[in-house]
Design a protein around this motif. Structure first.
Motif, PDB file in Angstrom:
ATOM      1  N   THR A 115      -1.743   0.372  -4.519  1.00 36.27           N
ATOM      2  CA  THR A 115      -0.332  -0.003  -4.377  1.00 36.27           C
ATOM      3  C   THR A 115      -0.167  -1.493  -4.100  1.00 36.27           C
ATOM      4  N   PHE A 116      -1.113  -2.079  -3.362  1.00 36.59           N
ATOM      5  CA  PHE A 116      -1.026  -3.514  -3.064  1.00 36.59           C
ATOM      6  C   PHE A 116      -1.362  -4.363  -4.281  1.00 36.59           C
ATOM      7  N   ILE A 117      -2.572  -4.133  -4.835  1.00 35.81           N
ATOM      8  CA  ILE A 117      -3.079  -4.993  -5.903  1.00 35.81           C
ATOM      9  C   ILE A 117      -2.516  -4.586  -7.261  1.00 35.81           C
ATOM     10  N   GLY A 118      -2.524  -3.289  -7.539  1.00 40.15           N
ATOM     11  CA  GLY A 118      -2.099  -2.821  -8.855  1.00 40.15           C
ATOM     12  C   GLY A 118      -0.605  -2.784  -9.049  1.00 40.15           C
ATOM     13  N   GLY A 154       3.399  -6.980  -9.548  1.00 36.92           N
ATOM     14  CA  GLY A 154       4.834  -7.056  -9.829  1.00 36.92           C
ATOM     15  C   GLY A 154       5.524  -8.231  -9.171  1.00 36.92           C
ATOM     16  N   GLY A 155       4.769  -9.107  -8.505  1.00 37.05           N
ATOM     17  CA  GLY A 155       5.363 -10.289  -7.879  1.00 37.05           C
ATOM     18  C   GLY A 155       6.030 -10.015  -6.546  1.00 37.05           C
ATOM     19  N   ASP A 156       5.795  -8.837  -5.954  1.00 37.38           N
ATOM     20  CA  ASP A 156       6.435  -8.465  -4.680  1.00 37.38           C
ATOM     21  C   ASP A 156       5.552  -8.906  -3.509  1.00 37.38           C
ATOM     22  N   THR A 157       5.189 -10.175  -3.492  1.00 35.32           N
ATOM     23  CA  THR A 157       4.189 -10.662  -2.540  1.00 35.32           C
ATOM     24  C   THR A 157       4.736 -10.817  -1.133  1.00 35.32           C
ATOM     25  N   ARG A 158       6.016 -11.093  -0.998  1.00 33.15           N
ATOM     26  CA  ARG A 158       6.566 -11.304   0.346  1.00 33.15           C
ATOM     27  C   ARG A 158       6.637 -10.003   1.134  1.00 33.15           C
ATOM     28  N   PHE A 159       7.043  -8.915   0.486  1.00 31.73           N
ATOM     29  CA  PHE A 159       7.066  -7.622   1.178  1.00 31.73           C
ATOM     30  C   PHE A 159       5.645  -7.218   1.578  1.00 31.73           C
ATOM     31  N   VAL A 187      -3.162   4.113   7.786  1.00 27.34           N
ATOM     32  CA  VAL A 187      -2.287   5.282   7.678  1.00 27.34           C
ATOM     33  C   VAL A 187      -0.825   4.848   7.663  1.00 27.34           C
ATOM     34  N   VAL A 188      -0.453   3.951   8.582  1.00 24.12           N
ATOM     35  CA  VAL A 188       0.928   3.450   8.633  1.00 24.12           C
ATOM     36  C   VAL A 188       1.269   2.717   7.344  1.00 24.12           C
ATOM     37  N   LYS A 189       0.328   1.907   6.878  1.00 23.02           N
ATOM     38  CA  LYS A 189       0.546   1.125   5.659  1.00 23.02           C
ATOM     39  C   LYS A 189       0.740   2.029   4.441  1.00 23.02           C
ATOM     40  N   MET A 190       0.054   3.164   4.421  1.00 15.55           N
ATOM     41  CA  MET A 190       0.156   4.089   3.297  1.00 15.55           C
ATOM     42  C   MET A 190       1.595   4.586   3.114  1.00 15.55           C
ATOM     43  N   TRP A 193       6.500   4.259  -0.108  1.00 16.53           N
ATOM     44  CA  TRP A 193       7.954   4.169  -0.247  1.00 16.53           C
ATOM     45  C   TRP A 193       8.359   2.991  -1.129  1.00 16.53           C
ATOM     46  N   ARG A 194       7.686   1.848  -0.947  1.00 16.56           N
ATOM     47  CA  ARG A 194       8.041   0.659  -1.720  1.00 16.56           C
ATOM     48  C   ARG A 194       7.792   0.866  -3.209  1.00 16.56           C
ATOM     49  N   VAL A 195       6.665   1.456  -3.546  1.00 18.98           N
ATOM     50  CA  VAL A 195       6.364   1.697  -4.958  1.00 18.98           C
ATOM     51  C   VAL A 195       7.375   2.662  -5.558  1.00 18.98           C
ATOM     52  N   TYR A 196       7.707   3.721  -4.837  1.00 16.87           N
ATOM     53  CA  TYR A 196       8.658   4.718  -5.341  1.00 16.87           C
ATOM     54  C   TYR A 196      10.041   4.095  -5.574  1.00 16.87           C
ATOM     55  N   SER A 197      10.412   3.120  -4.767  1.00 11.24           N
ATOM     56  CA  SER A 197      11.737   2.493  -4.886  1.00 11.24           C
ATOM     57  C   SER A 197      11.871   1.595  -6.115  1.00 11.24           C
TER      58      SER A 197
END
Length: 452
Positions: free
Chosen positions: A377-380, A385-390, A430-433, A438-442
């Motif tokens: 989710t982070f790298i791929g 997708g350029g969402d580096t700040r989140f 675990v928290v990060k997961m 949620w971010r990817v799904y949005s």
């Protein structure tokens, strides 16, 4: 968890064309790194600890390079999807310039004050002395590593992965062979121990850059242009690239500092603890081989699709790679658990050190799928997708508000063994997961950076 996409041969062919060479490259890298640790391991736990702590400096350095080059690869992948080559060369020039500056700082620290650097991790004077002899030599290769990393990231984003595999694998084999000769004094030269491993490593990384440049220009690739033209970028374009890239760099910097802090905590639990952590790390690197390929393939495919204006395909690509990665992680994790006794038998460890390795590998095998989910989710997804700040905000919160405090409490308040401290650190994953899922799904992570 639908698997109907497995019938999509076009998708699978594209993914495997990128993922397999990268995974093969990572397999050779991880295997030979494990051989390095095994060779040095014959010199005792102090040498294993010294090599591991010295490599923590390289670990921080290479993660900063990865943050910068992967941030810039967001643009090169999207420009490649759009069909533009000239901006790719200019982004490569930016990458070479900035990574070389970072490398110079690390080179000065490693060669001029290696004992002060290693003193951050441990108070064991024997470990510091052995580590300083290694670090002061390896530090001389940091600038070639920086330039090579810039080329590798760019070549991957434009689907020229075989060139990077040839150069890197050749350099790794050379590094290991030379290290073996110099560590044990095979065939005439004196046995140099850890210093021999350092000379082999520095020589190997320098050879990698030389081979990359030969392959890039001999193959007349899109990067085979006058290098001076790489640095003719305009400042507004540089600012636009850095706006996205710097959060990725900061992400890796704070994450690597967090990991370094974890290792400093492990080292202060005891020399046998950090030796066990270093053995576990080599197995962890092997376990990640498949997923490095999948994650990087996902990033390239997502970037290409966003650049081509295909945002729905970019999201579907992430979903498919996540499903494959989680299923694979369960299998790999089970294999890690089964291999514990075999791995312990490869090293000259104390009884307590062997027990620590077995327990660390058990924990690692059980939670591997969570770490793989976060990696994809982070790298791929988010970074591609350029969402580096989140991603930066989430990384900072999870490591420094959860992981690091948990490590300190486990080690110095509760006085837990190293494997329980390692387990507490996993809480941040675990928290990060949940946050990254949620971010990817949005779909809010999808940013078109080149069609502006």
């Amino acid at each position: 968890m639908s698997l109907t996409f497995l019938k999509d041969r076009t998708f699978l062919r594209e993914m495997l064309t990128i993922a397999v060479p990268i995974s093969f490259q990572q397999l050779i890298n991880a295997s030979l790194n494990m051989i390095d640790v095994i060779m040095v391991g014959q010199l005792g736990e102090a040498s294993i600890a010294a090599l591991g702590l010295s490599n923590q400096v390289f670990f921080v350095f290479i993660l900063l390079l990865f943050g910068l080059t992967s941030g810039m690869a967001i643009f090169t992948a999207q420009f490649w999807g759009k069909g533009e080559v000239d901006p790719i060369r200019k982004v490569l020039g930016m990458s070479i310039l900035i990574t070389s500056i970072i490398a110079l700082i690390f080179t000065l620290a490693a060669t001029l004050m290696p004992r002060a650097v290693l003193g951050f991790y441990t108070e064991d004077k024997e470990v510091i002395e052995i580590g300083a002899s290694y670090l002061s030599i390896v530090g001389l290769s940091y600038i070639p590593v920086a330039i090579a990393t810039s080329y590798i990231a760019t070549l991957r984003s434009i689907h020229l992965i075989k060139l990077t595999v040839i150069a890197t694998v050749s350099a790794l084999i050379f590094k290991t062979a030379l290290g073996y000769v110099l560590i044990f004094g095979i065939g005439g030269p004196p046995a140099l121990g850890v210093r021999g491993a350092a000379i082999g490593t520095a020589s190997g990384w320098t050879l990698e850059l030389i081979l990359l440049l030969i392959l890039v220009y001999a193959g007349k690739t899109p990067l085979a242009a006058n290098p001076l033209t790489f640095f003719t970028f305009e400042l507004p374009f540089l600012g636009r690239v850095l706006k996205t890239t710097l959060p990725a760099l900061a992400n890796e910097m704070f994450w690597s500092l967090g990991i370094t802090t974890y290792n400093a905590v492990y080292a202060r639990i005891g020399t046998d603890s950090i030796a066990a952590i270093n053995v576990n790390a080599t197995i962890e690197e092997l376990a990640f081989v498949v997923f490095m390929g999948l994650g990087n393939a996902c990033a390239v495919m997502v970037g290409n699709r966003i650049g081509a204006g295909k945002k729905d395909e970019a999201y579907e690509t992430v979903r498919r790679v996540l499903v494959l990665s989680i299923l694979s992680a369960w299998l790999v994790g089970f294999a890690v658990i089964l291999a514990r006794d075999f791995v312990v038998g490869l090293y000259d460890l104390s009884a307590n050190g062997g027990h620590n390795v077995r327990m660390l590998m058990l924990v690692m095998g059980l939670v591997l799928w969570i770490r793989i989910f976060n990696f994809i989710t982070f790298i791929g997804a988010m970074r591609a997708g350029g969402d580096t700040r989140f991603a930066l905000l989430m990384e900072l919160s999870s490591i420094w508000l959860i992981g690091v405090p948990a490590a300190y409490i486990g080690a110095f308040v509760l006085n837990l063994p190293v494997y329980f401290v390692y387990l507490l650190v996993i809480l941040e994953e675990v928290v990060k997961m949940f946050a990254s899922g949620w971010r990817v799904y949005s779909r809010k992570w999808i940013h078109d950076l080149v069609n502006v």
